[in-house]
Scaffold this motif. Structure first.
Motif, mmCIF file in Angstrom:
data_model
loop_
_atom_site.group_PDB
_atom_site.id
_atom_site.type_symbol
_atom_site.label_atom_id
_atom_site.label_comp_id
_atom_site.label_asym_id
_atom_site.label_seq_id
_atom_site.Cartn_x
_atom_site.Cartn_y
_atom_site.Cartn_z
ATOM 1 N N THR A 113 -3.646 4.607 -3.427
ATOM 2 C CA THR A 113 -2.356 4.647 -2.746
ATOM 3 C C THR A 113 -2.559 4.068 -1.345
ATOM 4 N N GLN A 114 -1.650 3.202 -0.941
ATOM 5 C CA GLN A 114 -1.820 2.452 0.304
ATOM 6 C C GLN A 114 -1.346 3.260 1.506
ATOM 7 N N VAL A 115 -2.159 3.259 2.540
ATOM 8 C CA VAL A 115 -1.799 3.860 3.824
ATOM 9 C C VAL A 115 -1.858 2.763 4.886
ATOM 10 N N THR A 116 -0.761 2.593 5.595
ATOM 11 C CA THR A 116 -0.676 1.600 6.664
ATOM 12 C C THR A 116 -0.314 2.313 7.961
ATOM 13 N N VAL A 117 -1.097 2.064 8.997
ATOM 14 C CA VAL A 117 -0.864 2.701 10.289
ATOM 15 C C VAL A 117 -0.667 1.604 11.335
ATOM 16 N N SER A 118 0.490 1.600 11.928
ATOM 17 C CA SER A 118 0.795 0.576 12.931
ATOM 18 C C SER A 118 0.573 1.126 14.334
ATOM 19 N N SER A 119 0.164 0.249 15.215
ATOM 20 C CA SER A 119 -0.127 0.666 16.593
ATOM 21 C C SER A 119 1.113 0.617 17.462
ATOM 22 N N GLU A 134 -7.058 2.169 12.453
ATOM 23 C CA GLU A 134 -8.256 1.955 11.643
ATOM 24 C C GLU A 134 -8.313 2.862 10.413
ATOM 25 N N ASP A 135 -7.382 3.809 10.298
ATOM 26 C CA ASP A 135 -7.289 4.632 9.086
ATOM 27 C C ASP A 135 -6.543 3.904 7.974
ATOM 28 N N GLY A 136 -5.890 2.805 8.302
ATOM 29 C CA GLY A 136 -5.149 2.057 7.299
ATOM 30 C C GLY A 136 -6.074 1.499 6.231
ATOM 31 N N ALA A 137 -5.764 1.775 4.978
ATOM 32 C CA ALA A 137 -6.604 1.359 3.856
ATOM 33 C C ALA A 137 -5.938 1.781 2.557
ATOM 34 N N MET A 138 -6.536 1.352 1.463
ATOM 35 C CA MET A 138 -6.174 1.909 0.158
ATOM 36 C C MET A 138 -7.009 3.170 -0.020
ATOM 37 N N TYR A 139 -6.350 4.257 -0.302
ATOM 38 C CA TYR A 139 -7.022 5.537 -0.476
ATOM 39 C C TYR A 139 -7.108 5.864 -1.967
ATOM 40 N N TYR A 140 -8.314 6.247 -2.383
ATOM 41 C CA TYR A 140 -8.572 6.541 -3.781
ATOM 42 C C TYR A 140 -9.002 7.993 -3.953
#
Length: 127
Positions: A121-127, A86-92
């Motif tokens: 900057t994109q952050v993607t977190v996979s389970s 759920e931390d995956g998002a575009m971070y500004y």
């Protein structure tokens, strides 16, 4: 002219870590911080740091994320540990040169009209 250059995003598995960086133009800001926006969701504040180095965090990231800045390099950082999907998002990266009512208020009001924004900057977190 205000200008931010963000870096450090990427893909990581749940439980992993990433560090985001934001190189800012040489102005003095009341608050600098990080916001994030996932697809279909509103932009939300993650962490803020004031000119004295006092930090404020959203409840969802307390104990896992650390915001800091290097004044000599005019660079803002966000160390993200124990990442969750759920931390995956575009971070500004964001900053304001006009003082909001409080850092908590600033994080809750991403539409504050005095904000300057990075490109994300994109952050993607996979389970």
């Amino acid at each position: 002219q205000v200008h931010f250059v963000e870096s450090g995003g990427g893909s990581v598995q749940a439980g992993g870590s990433l560090r985001l960086s934001c190189a800012a133009s040489g102005y003095t800001y009341y608050y600098m911080g990080w916001f994030r926006q996932a697809p279909g969701k509103e932009r939300e504040g993650v962490a803020a740091i004031d000119s004295d180095g006092t930090t404020t965090y959203a409840d969802s990231v307390k104990g896992r994320f650390t915001i800091s800045k290097d004044n000599a390099k005019n660079t803002l950082y966000l160390q993200m540990n124990s990442l969750k999907p759920e931390d995956g998002a575009m971070y500004y990266c964001a900053a304001t040169r006009v003082r909001p009512p409080s850092p908590e208020w600033w994080l809750l009001n991403s539409m504050w009209g005095y904000n300057y924004w990075g490109q994300g900057t994109q952050v993607t977190v996979s389970s």
